[in-house]
Design a protein around this motif. Structure first.
Motif, short mmCIF file in Angstrom:
data_model
loop_
_atom_site.label_atom_id
_atom_site.label_comp_id
_atom_site.label_asym_id
_atom_site.label_seq_id
_atom_site.Cartn_x
_atom_site.Cartn_y
_atom_site.Cartn_z
N HIS A 55 0.85 -1.10 0.06
CA HIS A 55 0.03 0.10 0.02
C HIS A 55 0.92 1.22 0.03
O HIS A 55 1.93 1.23 0.86
CB HIS A 55 -0.89 0.01 1.27
CG HIS A 55 -1.92 1.05 1.48
ND1 HIS A 55 -2.96 1.41 0.69
CD2 HIS A 55 -1.56 2.32 2.16
CE1 HIS A 55 -3.46 2.49 1.22
NE2 HIS A 55 -2.61 3.14 2.00
N GLU A 115 -2.98 9.74 -1.68
CA GLU A 115 -4.07 9.74 -2.30
C GLU A 115 -3.99 9.78 -3.93
O GLU A 115 -2.85 10.19 -4.36
CB GLU A 115 -4.79 11.42 -2.00
CG GLU A 115 -5.11 11.72 -0.69
CD GLU A 115 -6.11 10.75 0.01
OE1 GLU A 115 -7.17 10.32 -0.84
OE2 GLU A 115 -5.83 9.98 1.18
N GLN A 154 -4.57 -0.36 -4.64
CA GLN A 154 -5.06 1.14 -5.22
C GLN A 154 -4.83 0.89 -6.62
O GLN A 154 -4.41 0.50 -7.33
CB GLN A 154 -4.07 2.09 -4.72
CG GLN A 154 -3.95 2.25 -3.20
CD GLN A 154 -2.53 2.65 -2.51
OE1 GLN A 154 -1.66 2.00 -2.48
NE2 GLN A 154 -2.60 3.73 -2.11
#
Length: 392
Positions: free
Chosen positions: A126, A130, A335
């Motif tokens: 991860h 953002e 993501q």
């Protein structure tokens, strides 16, 4: 006699109870991973997040199999680790550690849970930011994810461990990355996190393993670590090592009182599974663990590093080789990635097009790559995120 027979039977996925325990452990560790990711914020202390991951697993497993006649062991199968940037693995600091996370860090989260010794492990990468992950960070994560997807399709009955080793190296190279040396994917058995059947990450003259064929009803922890660097990590500081496992086949009469005290505590609390020295009294542990390790009573899990500036991604999952195909029971969505490379190699594309389920009846064989066919769509879906459609 009957106890032995029961245990023999329990080792195998042919017992629905065993499958249920694996899946129960997987459900808990997947939720624990979700919790840990949600706690990863800039300026958060790594040790506090690791503690929360372990506590969650302990609490959740404590609620299971409460009212059974036979006491069922359950809890953490591998302590929560958060290894940042060029740190490869096993970073699970002691309570006094002040290390914090920073914006933009690449985090490798690694953890495990067991119910009655049936183990589910997971590792996930991860990035603390953002928006979509871009550049080389996206490349290294996409490489690890694509290699994991290929491995999932090749860890199947009839295939050999060397098939997987060769394939994952090819995938990493397609992203101009390297598979990290020294990482082993192990068969899992009841109370055994490092079974004898293994898949080597990189084959070289120094590290050889026996050739093995995957068989139905086996369970594997498939462990993929990829680097933008050389993939030859080093141990920089032995003091960083905090995770150990009791070497059950070794005995030695310890000389120091602190060592005997710690070793007795380990035998009582952590006789089989890996544990964190954080769970022991810190000052005494520092003294006692050294003698235990020096005499091979404990197997250390060292904290390894690539060179500063190198980026490392880690994906690990647990897979059950069921009669109807491979069942990946641990994972977490990535993501959004925007890698600089795409997969053009026809062999890699062919591996990714393989289904993970085997059809037993009806309708004949499935055609590859048809989007409308739901059974396979679920299996290949994770590829959409990481390869930017390159696997299609």
């Amino acid at each position: 006699m009957s106890d032995e027979e029961r245990e023999e039977k329990e080792l195998d996925l042919t017992s629905p109870e065993v499958v249920t325990k694996y899946k129960g452990a997987a459900e808990i560790v997947n939720k624990a991973l979700q919790l840990v990711i949600s706690e990863c914020k800039p300026k958060a202390k790594i040790v506090r997040i690791c503690e929360k991951g372990d506590s969650f697993i302990r609490e959740q497993t404590a609620n299971m199999y409460k009212n059974v006649k036979r006491k069922i062991e359950k809890g953490v199968a591998f302590p929560t680790c958060i290894s940042v940037n060029n740190t490869v693995c096993h970073y699970s600091p002691l309570a006094s550690d002040e290390t914090i996370l920073e914006e933009g860090d690449i985090l490798k989260i690694d953890m495990g849970c067991h119910i009655d010794g049936f183990i589910a492990v997971v590792a996930h990468t991860h990035v603390l930011q953002e928006g979509p992950v871009t550049g080389r960070a996206a490349d290294v994560i996409a490489a690890a994810n694509t290699a994991a997807e290929v491995a999932l399709r090749l860890v199947r009955p009839g295939k050999k461990n060397k098939d997987v080793t060769e394939a994952i190296q090819k995938v990493a190279a397609a992203y101009d990355c390297k598979i990290v040396e020294g990482v082993l994917s192990h068969q899992l058995k009841q109370f055994v996190i490092d079974g004898n059947k293994v898949v080597l990450s990189v084959s070289n003259p120094e590290t050889r393993v026996d050739e093995a064929e995957f068989e139905e009803n086996e369970v594997y922890a498939v462990d993929i670590v990829v680097s933008t660097g050389e993939g030859k990590p080093k141990l920089l500081d032995e003091k960083q090592t905090t995770i150990y496992k009791r070497a059950v086949d070794r005995n030695y009469h310890l000389k120091m009182k602190a060592s005997r005290f710690i070793f007795s505590e380990i035998n009582q609390k952590y006789p089989i599974m890996p544990f964190s020295a954080r769970a022991l009294e810190e000052k005494r542990a520092r003294l006692g663990l050294v003698e235990c390790v020096n005499h091979d009573l404990l197997q250390p899990y060292p904290v390894l590093h690539e060179k500063p500036g190198d980026l490392v991604a880690h994906i690990k999952f647990t897979v059950l080789l069921m009669p109807n195909g491979s069942d990946r029971i641990t994972s977490h969505a990535l993501q959004e990635l925007q890698p600089t490379k795409t997969i053009d190699d026809p062999e890699i594309k062919a591996w990714l097009a393989l289904g993970t389920k085997t059809k037993k009846k009806g309708g004949g064989k499935k055609k590859k790559g048809k989007k409308g066919e739901k059974a396979d769509a679920a299996d290949t879906e994770p590829m959409d995120e990481s390869t930017n459609g390159a696997a299609a």
